[in-house]
Enzyme design. Structure first.
Site, PDB file in Angstrom:
ATOM      1  N   GLY A 262       2.945   0.255   1.604  1.00 39.53           N
ATOM      2  CA  GLY A 262       1.221  -0.897   1.844  1.00 39.53           C
ATOM      3  C   GLY A 262       0.992  -1.838   2.943  1.00 39.53           C
TER       4      GLY A 262
ATOM      5  N   GLN B  41      -2.100  -2.272  -4.916  1.00 41.09           N
ATOM      6  CA  GLN B  41      -1.829  -3.053  -6.409  1.00 41.09           C
ATOM      7  C   GLN B  41      -3.174  -1.936  -7.603  1.00 41.09           C
ATOM      8  OE1 GLN B  41       0.105  -4.262  -8.470  1.00 41.09           O
ATOM      9  NE2 GLN B  41       1.433  -5.004  -6.329  1.00 41.09           N
TER      10      GLN B  41
ATOM     11  N   THR C  38       8.610  11.419  13.519  1.00 40.89           N
ATOM     12  CA  THR C  38       9.223  12.562  12.508  1.00 40.89           C
ATOM     13  C   THR C  38       8.447  12.616  11.042  1.00 40.89           C
ATOM     14  OG1 THR C  38      10.537  13.445  13.976  1.00 40.89           O
ATOM     15  CG2 THR C  38      10.597  14.043  11.724  1.00 40.89           C
TER      16      THR C  38
ATOM     17  N   CYS D 223       9.990 -18.744  -2.138  1.00 40.88           N
ATOM     18  CA  CYS D 223      10.761 -19.582  -1.923  1.00 40.88           C
ATOM     19  C   CYS D 223      11.287 -19.745  -0.160  1.00 40.88           C
ATOM     20  CB  CYS D 223      12.310 -19.205  -2.375  1.00 40.88           C
ATOM     21  SG  CYS D 223      13.133 -20.413  -2.662  1.00 40.88           S
TER      22      CYS D 223
HETATM   23  C1  LIG Z   1      -1.201  -5.975  -2.786  1.00 42.08           C
HETATM   24  C2  LIG Z   1       0.130  -5.849  -1.924  1.00 42.08           C
HETATM   25  N1  LIG Z   1      -0.600  -5.478  -0.777  1.00 42.08           N
HETATM   26  C3  LIG Z   1       0.453  -4.895  -0.245  1.00 42.08           C
HETATM   27  C4  LIG Z   1       1.825  -4.638  -0.374  1.00 42.08           C
HETATM   28  C5  LIG Z   1       2.957  -4.161  -0.011  1.00 42.08           C
HETATM   29  O1  LIG Z   1       3.698  -2.713   0.499  1.00 42.08           O
HETATM   30  P1  LIG Z   1       5.014  -2.702   0.247  1.00 42.08           P
HETATM   31  O2  LIG Z   1       6.266  -3.116   0.033  1.00 42.08           O
HETATM   32  O3  LIG Z   1       5.393  -1.068   0.166  1.00 42.08           O
HETATM   33  O4  LIG Z   1       4.994  -2.232   2.352  1.00 42.08           O
HETATM   34  C6  LIG Z   1       1.893  -5.069  -1.876  1.00 42.08           C
HETATM   35  C7  LIG Z   1       3.938  -5.258  -2.139  1.00 42.08           C
HETATM   36  O5  LIG Z   1       3.753  -5.653  -3.350  1.00 42.08           O
HETATM   37  C8  LIG Z   1       1.369  -5.752  -2.600  1.00 42.08           C
HETATM   38  O6  LIG Z   1       1.357  -5.500  -3.727  1.00 42.08           O
END
Ligand SMILES: Cc1ncc(COP(=O)(O)O)c(C=O)c1O
Length: 365
Positions: free
Chosen positions: A50, A154, A212, A301
């Site tokens: 993500g 999500q 790749t 944290c």
């Molecule tokens: C809403 C959202 N966006 C982006 C991410 C980031 O994804 P990734 O950990 O696969 O890079 C997360 C990861 O928990 C997420 O909950």
């Protein structure tokens, strides 16, 4: 995935038969991911997750002098990318959310400027599960001829997604949120979107992401997308929302001074965020973990100080209540029996932590 770690080892960009075998597997996975999102397979770019998808969407489009509209409750993959844009000479408007965690699409419309290039607003929040009015926001962006990106990490596999209906030009997903391996993901890049790559190199992924391909990971993502789509089509996720509702109802009924953060709007079925006044969420997470129940806080944290969640504080929660909140996430393997076992642990654990809390006793007198 297993054959792609061993007997099918070819580089998917090679023209010999080993490469052609893995190329075919990558393309089958691309079709499965496209089917989950309602786009063409040629619009899918495989990523490492993500974060990469969000970064590629944002930095691939926005240039110094451009204006971007985002929200205050984005994941840090978007939030910190937008902050980086600001340091590069871009303007960013972070639209607020209301007490339920919802962006007002009217605020997005009002934030538009002549130089607005991109609206990036998440589909489902990772701490509360609240779903935004993506279709309405997409319409506003389209009318203004502005690109619309949504972080659907999500939402993918939890609710049905149709990028064409939403009017989304770019949409990112992450594998590990839908039972695919960690470190996999995809960005859907709508046809005609003028995206610059972040990585320069070979012409992989139609020159949108050099390097790749991670064939076993992509195969895993494709299979997960196929399974998720079948579950959505069969309406299987209502089982998960019933378990989520049971958790909420039992906790609210049996534990005083609790409440749900983000109650009211549509949410993904697997997430609930609950505050337990008078305790530290981190302490509850640890206490429950010792009893075999894995839950989490949205808190980060940093330098030893526990910062309250930016999502919950953006929703107007006071810092203490935000720190007293924890997130329960269900997976599709969870059973009603496990939910009951979890619910048996919670009231006693919360009561013990509250006994130790001078704040709780002082405020409840
Ligand atoms: C809403 C959202 N966006 C982006 C991410 C980031 O994804 P990734 O950990 O696969 O890079 C997360 C990861 O928990 C997420 O909950």
């Amino acid at each position: 995935m297993q054959p792609y770690f061993s007997e099918h080892f070819g580089n998917a960009s090679s023209i010999h038969h080993h490469g052609q075998e893995t190329r075919a597997a990558v393309e089958r996975a691309r079709e499965s991911v496209a089917a989950l999102l309602g786009c063409r397979s040629s619009e899918i770019v495989f990523t490492s997750g993500g974060t990469e998808g969000d970064n590629l969407a944002i930095f691939g489009l926005v240039k110094p002098g451009d204006h971007v509209i985002s929200s205050t409750i984005e994941h840090h993959a978007v939030l910190n990318s937008c902050k980086r844009l600001q340091s590069l000479g871009c303007e960013v408007t972070f639209v607020p959310v209301d007490g339920r965690g919802l962006v007002d699409p009217g605020d997005v419309r009002r934030a538009l400027r002549p130089n607005t290039k991109l609206v990036t607003i998440m589909m489902a929040n990772n701490e509360t599960g609240v779903l935004q009015a993506a279709e309405e926001i997409g319409k506003i962006a389209a009318e203004a001829d502005v690109y619309f990106h949504s972080d659907a990490v999500q939402a993918a596999g939890k609710v049905s997604i149709d990028v064409k209906r939403i009017g989304c030009d770019l949409l990112s997903i992450s594998g590990h949120k839908m039972h695919a391996p960690q470190g996999t993901g995809a960005l859907c890049v709508g046809k005609g979107t003028n995206l610059q790559p972040m990585l320069y190199g070979g012409s992989h992924e139609r020159s949108r992401r050099a390097g790749t391909e991670n064939v076993p990971g992509i195969v895993g993502l494709g299979k997960a997308a196929e399974i998720a789509k079948a579950a959505l089509d069969r309406g299987e996720l209502s089982r998960m929302s019933e378990m989520r509702d049971r958790i909420e109802q039992k906790i609210l009924d049996t534990v005083e001074a609790t409440g749900i953060n983000g109650q009211g709007p549509a949410r993904v079925p697997n997430t609930t965020n609950i505050y337990f006044d008078g305790i530290e969420g981190e302490a509850l997470v640890i206490a429950l973990d010792l009893k075999g129940l894995a839950v989490s806080t949205g808190a980060a944290c940093s330098s030893g100080a526990i910062e309250p969640s930016h999502v919950l504080t953006a929703m107007g929660l006071p810092a203490e209540r935000a720190r007293a909140s924890i997130r329960f996430s269900l997976g599709k393997q969870n059973t009603p029996g496990e939910v009951e076992s979890a619910l048996d642990l919670i009231p006693g654990t919360v009561a013990r932590l509250r006994e130790l809390s001078p704040v709780y006793h002082a405020s409840s007198k």
